[in-house]
Design an enzyme around this catalytic site. Structure first.
Site, mmCIF file in Angstrom:
data_model
loop_
_atom_site.group_PDB
_atom_site.id
_atom_site.type_symbol
_atom_site.label_atom_id
_atom_site.label_comp_id
_atom_site.label_asym_id
_atom_site.label_seq_id
_atom_site.Cartn_x
_atom_site.Cartn_y
_atom_site.Cartn_z
ATOM 1 N N ASP A 1 90.267 -81.624 -26.053
ATOM 2 C CA ASP A 1 89.348 -82.547 -25.463
ATOM 3 C C ASP A 1 88.921 -81.807 -24.138
ATOM 4 O O ASP A 1 89.500 -80.965 -23.880
ATOM 5 C CB ASP A 1 90.685 -83.708 -24.873
ATOM 6 C CG ASP A 1 90.308 -84.664 -23.823
ATOM 7 O OD1 ASP A 1 89.551 -85.570 -24.523
ATOM 8 O OD2 ASP A 1 90.959 -84.631 -23.066
ATOM 9 N N GLU B 1 85.263 -80.887 -27.964
ATOM 10 C CA GLU B 1 84.705 -81.868 -27.396
ATOM 11 C C GLU B 1 83.697 -81.337 -26.170
ATOM 12 O O GLU B 1 84.454 -80.793 -25.110
ATOM 13 C CB GLU B 1 85.464 -83.183 -26.744
ATOM 14 C CG GLU B 1 84.737 -84.122 -26.176
ATOM 15 C CD GLU B 1 85.483 -85.058 -25.458
ATOM 16 O OE1 GLU B 1 85.394 -86.224 -25.390
ATOM 17 O OE2 GLU B 1 86.767 -84.714 -24.813
#
Length: 679
Positions: A344, A381
């Protein structure tokens, strides 16, 4: 009980034949106490001063200690926020290396290190009875080395939430719904395997602490992006069955997935912690060594850099922070059976001491050379909200990256118009302008149309506006730029024409995703027609809104996905794992782009955004089959002249019941449709 000197490695609490060794990184601390609790974690029984500090690691060995011992730390040092230090021994802190966590953060202000009335002063209240604690855990047996290895060109990722996937699944026993054990149930894995999924990507499963703001509203961080325990599986997804622990149940789930030949990836959050900003709770690293673990603002070290939007950022320019992350990853791979990781807000992990992004940052270098993790799947990401935070295509070889440009292009092309053929082709062939460098393959592009963050696929064709009022932020949260199309009616409707149009668009988007070059990723429930009633930011909704509704599944859409993925497996050109050459050699496989009339696209044809139709020919020398993809994203039917050869229609997104049939020299494609044919 008394402590012996012990050793500074390994970090955490390590069980041995002669007791438990404790080691905690806190170089700026002046003293550390090990606090022993009863098995409930509510009653402190003894405090023991760690007797030694070696290279900034406080350590001690507790003879005769056994698995099951519950403990926490009280760390002493200066309370000097302006200098980056927030020590407060009244606050029990959690070992960052805890493999099992006791208790649950309730959001009360007794967990604050600062005085609620005077934030520049420490809070004297003791929170030991309610603080999060660690339990010494037995190590699990090493993972078998015969785990599945999926070829990059065959990989199909399915992003899911452990709880949401099975909470309403009729084939899962009630006591296992929403748990690791539930996800391992045959009825769940049968469905995924029958679709053709190769890789399960679980939304965060590391132990989390929900934000105080959400808890006050009676909500939870359902998505789980608020980690506080990087070694411990989230206890709320554990069934509680006798004879199991969260770790052993997670491992059994991983083993069940591997038996099916599928990979297991978990979404990990190392970019920030659940301690949020300077007014957040002191749960672990803030009270252990705030100045070491976090990026602090250079102009005011009482404040945190917030390149995540979550209040803080871990400082990966610090070797000990890199070590924490790498040790955690190895634990999940070797003991818990994880095959890969989706990071993330990954640019935070590659930011230097001044915040600059560096593709050769210490963490990225450590990750790719680690022999234990050499075969792991690494997925970034590739954006955060810090300066220069958008880094799509800039991670080093060996990494896959979420490609939001694919998402936005496909949505706009099919749902809104105005996208040129050139832009569509660029995304359909794995975004070479971003990823074709340094030996990277097309599979580095993780293509998706919908993911957990945003509209579901069904909502994408049912809503023009976000409907997030249930989140308690007056509908202001979530993206307002969705490239969606409600087909003339906002939300649910019984209008058959509208429903038919929505069905055509969902199938066209799925076909375009699953047949594009790169690594396709589906969001759980896309094949079922799952709706969140227009909520495009359901991060705090743990209920029927986010749980998959298996009873109302769109069986026709599910079967369509199976057929498309079966075609992908059959047709190598549709999952080609090498870049297509711009000027192919005579007699070699080639990719050709044609207008509906059958001629090669001209430079002007490529740039036009008002003609969303084209033919994609995968040319191969005989006797290999040739494949043809016909695309019409317009509002009117389009006639196509087919290349020479005898063509058989394999699949039509507008009419999924259409069986394979011969095509004449021409084909009339209805609006919002994609056809696949072969010789």
């Amino acid at each position: 009980m008394t402590l012996r000197l012990g050793w500074p490695t390994p970090l955490g609490a390590r069980l041995g034949a002669d007791g438990v060794n404790f080691a905690l990184v806190a170089p700026n601390a002046t003293a550390v106490e090990l606090c022993i609790f009863d098995t409930t974690g509510q009653h402190e029984q003894q405090r023991l001063k760690l007797p030694a500090c070696t290279d900034g690691v406080w350590h001690g060995r507790l003879p005769n200690a056994q698995a099951g011992l519950v403990y926490g730390y009280r760390v002493y040092g200066p309370w000097a926020p302006a200098e980056g230090h927030r020590y407060n021994p009244a606050k029990l802190v959690l070992d960052p290396y805890a493999r099992e966590i006791v208790g649950q953060y309730d959001g009360s202000d007794i967990h604050w290190g600062h005085d609620p009335a005077q934030p520049d002063r420490p809070d004297p209240r003791d929170n030991g009875s309610v603080a999060l604690k660690a339990r010494v855990a037995l190590p699990l047996a090493p993972v078998t080395p015969t785990r599945p290895r999926v070829d990059a060109g065959h990989r199909v990722i399915y992003e899911l939430h452990v709880r949401g996937q099975t909470k309403q699944h009729p084939g899962v026993p009630a006591e296992l719904q929403g748990t690791y054990a539930g996800l391992a149930e045959p009825a769940v894995l049968d469905h995924l395997q029958s679709l053709g999924i190769t890789t399960l990507s679980l939304m965060p499963v590391q132990h989390r602490a929900d934000e105080q703001r959400l808890l006050k509203m009676g909500l939870l961080n359902y998505w789980g992006y608020s980690t506080i325990g990087w070694f411990a599986p989230e206890v709320r997804y554990w069934s509680g069955r006798p004879g199991t622990t969260p770790a052993t149940e997670f491992r059994a789930m991983a083993d069940a997935i591997h038996v099916r030949g599928m990979e297991l990836v978990i979404d990990v959050v190392y970019n920030h912690s659940a301690e949020t900003d300077e007014l957040g709770p002191t749960l672990s690293m803030r009270g252990i060594d705030n100045a070491l673990y976090y990026h602090l603002r250079r102009d005011d070290r009482a404040l945190y850099e917030n390149w995540t939007g979550c209040g803080n950022c871990l400082d990966f320019s610090q070797p000990r922070v890199v070590q924490l992350c790498m040790d955690s990853l190895r634990h999940w791979a070797t003991e818990l059976g994880v095959d890969g990781f989706r990071f993330d807000l990954a640019p935070v992990l590659a930011r230097g001491p001044n915040g600059e992004f560096d593709p050769r940052a210490p963490f990225l270098a450590a990750a790719r050379q680690d022999p234990v993790l050499a075969d792991a799947l690494w997925i970034a990401e590739p954006w955060d909200i810090g300066p220069g935070g958008y880094r799509v295509g800039e991670f080093p070889p060996g990494w896959l990256e979420w490609n939001d440009r694919f998402r936005d292009t496909q949505r706009a092309f099919w749902l809104q118009g105005g996208v040129s053929r050139g832009e569509f082709a660029q995304r359909f062939t794995a975004s070479a302008n971003q990823f074709d460098h340094d030996g990277r393959a097309p599979t580095a592009s993780v293509n998706f149309v919908v993911a957990h963050d945003g509209f579901t696929l069904r909502d994408l064709v049912s809503y023009n506006e976000r409907h997030n009022e249930a989140n308690g932020e007056q509908g202001r949260d979530g993206s307002s730029q969705n490239h969606s199309n409600n087909c003339g009616v906002e939300g649910e409707t019984g209008d058959e024409e509208v429903l038919a149009a929505r069905g055509r668009l969902q199938r066209a988007l799925l076909a375009s995703l699953l047949l594009s070059q790169g690594t396709p990723m589906m969001l759980a429930g896309s094949e079922l027609g799952h709706t969140q009633q227009g909520n495009n930011n359901a991060y705090c909704q743990d209920g029927p809104l986010t749980w998959l509704d298996w009873q109302r599944a769109d069986d026709g859409l599910t079967d369509f996905v199976r057929r498309v993925l079966a075609l992908r497996r059959e047709a190598e050109p549709l999952r080609h794992a090498d870049w297509w050459p711009g000027l192919p050699a005579d007699g070699s496989p080639a990719l050709r782009w044609h207008t509906p009339e059958g001629r090669d696209l001209s430079p002007e044809d490529w740039q036009r955004g008002d003609t969303p139709s084209l033919a994609i020919l995968f040319e191969a020398p005989a006797p290999a089959s040739q494949w043809l993809v016909l695309v019409n994203a317009g509002a009117s039917p389009v006639d196509f002249n087919l290349p020479p050869g005898t063509w058989t229609l394999q699949l039509a997104s507008d009419n999924p019941q259409d069986t394979p049939r011969a095509l004449a020299a021409g084909a009339n494609l209805p609006p919002s449709s994609l056809w696949i044919a072969r010789t």
